[in-house]
Design an enzyme around this catalytic site. Structure first.
Site, PDB file in Angstrom:
ATOM      1  CD  GLU A   1      -5.564   2.435  -5.126  1.00 30.98           C
ATOM      2  OE1 GLU A   1      -5.975   3.605  -5.102  1.00 30.98           O
ATOM      3  OE2 GLU A   1      -4.613   2.051  -4.429  1.00 30.98           O
TER       4      GLU A   1
ATOM      5  CB  SER B   1      -0.954   0.014   1.196  1.00 33.18           C
ATOM      6  OG  SER B   1      -0.323  -0.409   2.353  1.00 33.18           O
TER       7      SER B   1
ATOM      8  CG  HIS C   1      -3.374  -1.099  -2.659  1.00 29.55           C
ATOM      9  ND1 HIS C   1      -3.808   0.190  -2.476  1.00 29.55           N
ATOM     10  CD2 HIS C   1      -3.121  -1.580  -1.415  1.00 29.55           C
ATOM     11  CE1 HIS C   1      -3.803   0.472  -1.180  1.00 29.55           C
ATOM     12  NE2 HIS C   1      -3.396  -0.587  -0.530  1.00 29.55           N
TER      13      HIS C   1
ATOM     14  CG  ASN D   1      -3.806   4.842   0.992  1.00 34.63           C
ATOM     15  OD1 ASN D   1      -4.885   4.939   1.562  1.00 34.63           O
ATOM     16  ND2 ASN D   1      -3.087   3.734   1.001  1.00 34.63           N
TER      17      ASN D   1
HETATM   18  N1  LIG Z   1      -3.820  -4.423   6.640  1.00 31.10           N
HETATM   19  C1  LIG Z   1      -4.254  -3.533   5.757  1.00 31.10           C
HETATM   20  O1  LIG Z   1      -5.186  -2.776   6.027  1.00 31.10           O
HETATM   21  C2  LIG Z   1      -3.632  -3.479   4.398  1.00 31.10           C
HETATM   22  C3  LIG Z   1      -4.335  -2.869   3.353  1.00 31.10           C
HETATM   23  C4  LIG Z   1      -3.780  -2.855   2.067  1.00 31.10           C
HETATM   24  C5  LIG Z   1      -2.541  -3.411   1.863  1.00 31.10           C
HETATM   25  N2  LIG Z   1      -1.865  -3.972   2.904  1.00 31.10           N
HETATM   26  C6  LIG Z   1      -0.552  -4.567   2.602  1.00 31.10           C
HETATM   27  O2  LIG Z   1      -0.701  -5.973   2.538  1.00 31.10           O
HETATM   28  C7  LIG Z   1       0.494  -6.611   3.001  1.00 31.10           C
HETATM   29  C8  LIG Z   1       0.167  -7.566   4.125  1.00 31.10           C
HETATM   30  O3  LIG Z   1      -0.474  -6.878   5.154  1.00 31.10           O
HETATM   31  P1  LIG Z   1      -1.327  -7.637   6.268  1.00 31.10           P
HETATM   32  O4  LIG Z   1      -2.023  -6.581   7.052  1.00 31.10           O
HETATM   33  O5  LIG Z   1      -2.130  -8.741   5.669  1.00 31.10           O
HETATM   34  O6  LIG Z   1      -0.156  -8.280   7.173  1.00 31.10           O
HETATM   35  P2  LIG Z   1      -0.207  -9.501   8.186  1.00 31.10           P
HETATM   36  O7  LIG Z   1       0.843  -9.259   9.175  1.00 31.10           O
HETATM   37  O8  LIG Z   1      -1.600  -9.756   8.661  1.00 31.10           O
HETATM   38  O9  LIG Z   1       0.214 -10.758   7.273  1.00 31.10           O
HETATM   39  C9  LIG Z   1       1.462 -10.902   6.690  1.00 31.10           C
HETATM   40  C10 LIG Z   1       1.728 -12.392   6.533  1.00 31.10           C
HETATM   41  O10 LIG Z   1       2.894 -12.533   5.742  1.00 31.10           O
HETATM   42  C11 LIG Z   1       3.717 -13.534   6.309  1.00 31.10           C
HETATM   43  N3  LIG Z   1       5.080 -13.242   5.886  1.00 31.10           N
HETATM   44  C12 LIG Z   1       5.867 -12.224   6.291  1.00 31.10           C
HETATM   45  N4  LIG Z   1       7.035 -12.249   5.622  1.00 31.10           N
HETATM   46  C13 LIG Z   1       6.970 -13.288   4.765  1.00 31.10           C
HETATM   47  C14 LIG Z   1       7.845 -13.808   3.766  1.00 31.10           C
HETATM   48  N5  LIG Z   1       9.047 -13.270   3.542  1.00 31.10           N
HETATM   49  N6  LIG Z   1       7.431 -14.868   3.055  1.00 31.10           N
HETATM   50  C15 LIG Z   1       6.241 -15.432   3.268  1.00 31.10           C
HETATM   51  N7  LIG Z   1       5.363 -14.988   4.196  1.00 31.10           N
HETATM   52  C16 LIG Z   1       5.729 -13.923   4.930  1.00 31.10           C
HETATM   53  C17 LIG Z   1       3.485 -13.416   7.789  1.00 31.10           C
HETATM   54  O11 LIG Z   1       3.797 -14.636   8.443  1.00 31.10           O
HETATM   55  C18 LIG Z   1       1.991 -13.115   7.847  1.00 31.10           C
HETATM   56  O12 LIG Z   1       1.197 -14.272   7.906  1.00 31.10           O
HETATM   57  C19 LIG Z   1       1.452  -5.488   3.344  1.00 31.10           C
HETATM   58  O13 LIG Z   1       2.234  -5.203   2.223  1.00 31.10           O
HETATM   59  C20 LIG Z   1       0.512  -4.333   3.646  1.00 31.10           C
HETATM   60  O14 LIG Z   1       1.104  -3.069   3.471  1.00 31.10           O
HETATM   61  C21 LIG Z   1      -2.384  -4.026   4.149  1.00 31.10           C
END
Ligand SMILES: NC(=O)c1ccc[n+]([C@@H]2O[C@H](COP(=O)([O-])OP(=O)(O)OC[C@H]3O[C@@H](n4cnc5c(N)ncnc54)[C@H](O)[C@@H]3O)[C@@H](O)[C@H]2O)c1
Length: 509
Positions: free
Chosen positions: A154, A121, A142, A192
């Site tokens: 997106e 994001s 996204h 954003n």
């Molecule tokens: N949470 C939100 O509101 C949101 C919204 C849009 C985008 N995002 C983006 O989505 C992505 C994930 O966010 P999230 O909130 O789901 O995070 P999260 O912490 O809930 O999940 C991340 C997962 O990735 C795994 N992980 C971490 N490093 C890893 C690797 N090298 N290889 C394999 N697995 C790995 C972790 O074990 C975990 O299960 C980020 O890039 C974040 O910026 C998040």
């Protein structure tokens, strides 16, 4: 190069990954789930089995479709098992080096046709792709949280992205029941980026002491029609998330004052008052419920209303305002100049009350301004000069509250509260269109679906009036000297030509 996607690899099965897996499987796509944490992929599948069972119990999906979707979710324990996927989307930790490392590792596993997508994001898609041998196969995908409910995604073209790759992602988004919007790889993409105006302008208003927090929220919710007030929204999102985003976008745009964050939220963040989840942000919460919701301003009791002299900027406004004042039972003075007893009611756009009183040569002590940009049947905002007498303030408040519509009185400001916030929301969307980050249609869709605004900002600007918004911004920039308010060329040209803000431009060749 791109092809129809039947098998998706999903790396990172956390909050976002699980949501993406759910809607993909429901759309009939096989999803191979992989997570670096042992057991996490299987746990995500088990949780989704529970989600599907709940949806069946609520009658939202049939048992057969739940069974079919669940059968398509396939946890894998080794990343090599993603070989043969048509695309892999990563939703792992938000760290550039880690994401780069994952994508280069994936290039050694998947075949040459496989699309690599990132759910980042805040990072640059182009930067994530640079380490790849084939950056043309990398695009942003996204989603928003919660993925199944936030029906927009997106699709981001990085510098090197092959257009067919994004086309394939847009097609997949549609199959998953989401609206895909296409954006260039720029800070904040569409949602954003466009979302910066609402919060930062509200903070600026608060910082200038124009109105206290509850009044700012009420005016924007009841008067302007936003679903939540900006300060309530900060509490919900939490400042440990939103303040760094404000700072990051500001930095990435090389300190363009449009995006300037506020010291107010920095201080709250440092003090740990980040919002609802810790029980204290702008408001206080117990068990998730706000316990200090501010009350509307009490309506003063006024024995006898003074006559009202009305001045607005055009005949339509004048008629509307005179009719309202008469309907509320006040005597309207029709003379060119107000009598010595009159309340001077002015309806400016962009100007503050002091400037309005000075321009029309009336007594600032008897001047009260009213914001005509928003719907007067829902809420009314009145603004004082620093010299307005309390009896004139109370008379205006009592008058406009007579039919039960909410009234908020604020201190002097360029553009009241709603005018300046709405003008900034529309102006920023116009800048996004001007920079060709996305099409006008996609900007409106993305903001409506991603931020829950009642209309897309360009359509909203059309209904508020591009010329009027241009006037507001020109006067604000004139009076404050702050280039934050400079009108976008997209807005200025369309206002001058009488065109819709959704009007795209013909290509030059
Ligand atoms: N949470 C939100 O509101 C949101 C919204 C849009 C985008 N995002 C983006 O989505 C992505 C994930 O966010 P999230 O909130 O789901 O995070 P999260 O912490 O809930 O999940 C991340 C997962 O990735 C795994 N992980 C971490 N490093 C890893 C690797 N090298 N290889 C394999 N697995 C790995 C972790 O074990 C975990 O299960 C980020 O890039 C974040 O910026 C998040």
């Amino acid at each position: 190069m791109a092809r129809s996607i039947q098998i998706m690899g999903l790396v990172g099965t956390g909050v976002m990954g699980a949501g993406i897996a759910q809607i993909a499987a429901q759309a009939g796509v096989e999803v191979r789930l992989f997570d670096a944490r042992e057991g996490a992929a299987q746990a995500a599948r088990d949780n989704l089995a529970g989600t599907f069972a709940k949806l069946v119990a609520k009658g939202k999906i049939t048992q057969a479709s739940a069974d079919a979707a669940l059968a398509l979710l396939k946890p894998v324990t080794r990343i090599e098992e993603l070989a043969g996927c048509d695309m892999v989307v990563e939703a792992i930790v938000e760290n550039l080096d880690v994401k780069r490392g994952l994508l280069t590792q994936l290039e050694g596993i998947v075949d040459a046709e496989c699309i690599l997508a990132t759910n980042t994001s805040s990072l640059s898609v182009s930067a994530i792709a640079t380490a790849c041998q084939h950056p043309e196969r990398v695009a942003g995908f996204h989603f928003f949280n919660p993925v199944p409910l936030m029906k927009v995604v997106e699709v981001i073209d990085g510098i090197a992205t092959e257009p067919a790759v994004s086309d394939a992602l847009l097609d997949l988004a549609k199959r998953m029941g989401h609206t895909g919007v296409r954006a260039q790889d720029t800070p904040g993409f569409i949602v954003n980026h466009a979302g910066r105006a609402y919060g930062t302008e509200a903070l600026k208003i608060l910082g200038e002491g124009v109105a206290p927090k509850g009044d700012v929220d009420r005016i924007l919710r009841e008067g302007a029609g936003f679903r939540m007030g900006p300060l309530e929204l900060f509490d919900l999102t939490a400042l440990d998330v939103s303040h760094p985003v404000m700072e990051s976008i500001y930095t990435q745009f090389y300190h363009d004052p449009r995006y300037r964050p506020s010291p107010l939220t920095r201080q709250m963040l440092v003090a740990g008052r980040v919002g609802r989840k810790v029980g204290q942000g702008f408001y206080r919460y117990e068990n998730g419920q706000m316990v200090d919701a501010p009350q509307p301003q009490p309506v003063p009791t006024v024995e006898q209303l003074p006559p009202v002299w009305v001045m607005s900027e055009n005949a339509g406004d004048q008629q509307k305002l005179v009719a309202l004042v008469k309907a509320l039972g006040a005597r309207v003075e029709e003379g060119e100049r107000p009598s010595d007893e009159a309340l001077c009611l002015i309806a400016p756009y962009g100007d503050d009350a002091t400037t309005a009183a000075t321009c029309f040569g009336v007594d600032a002590a008897r001047t009260v301004c009213i914001d005509l940009l928003t719907d007067l049947s829902r809420h009314r905002t009145l603004m004082m000069t620093p010299a307005t007498r309390p009896d004139m303030r109370d008379a205006a408040h009592a008058l406009f509250a007579r039919d039960g519509v909410g009234v908020t009185v604020i201190r002097d400001s360029v553009g009241f509260v709603a005018q300046r916030v709405l003008a900034m929301v529309v102006n920023l969307a116009c800048d996004i269109a001007q920079q060709q980050i996305a099409s006008p249609e996609d900007i409106d869709q993305a903001v409506r679906l991603g931020l829950g605004y009642p209309q897309g900002p360009l359509a909203w600007g059309d209904s508020l009036g591009p010329r009027r918004l241009l006037t507001i911004l020109e006067r604000m920039v004139d009076m404050t000297g702050d280039p934050r308010y400079r009108p976008s060329p997209w807005l200025r040209r369309r206002a001058q030509l009488g065109l819709s803000l959704r009007q795209a431009e013909p290509s030059a060749v």
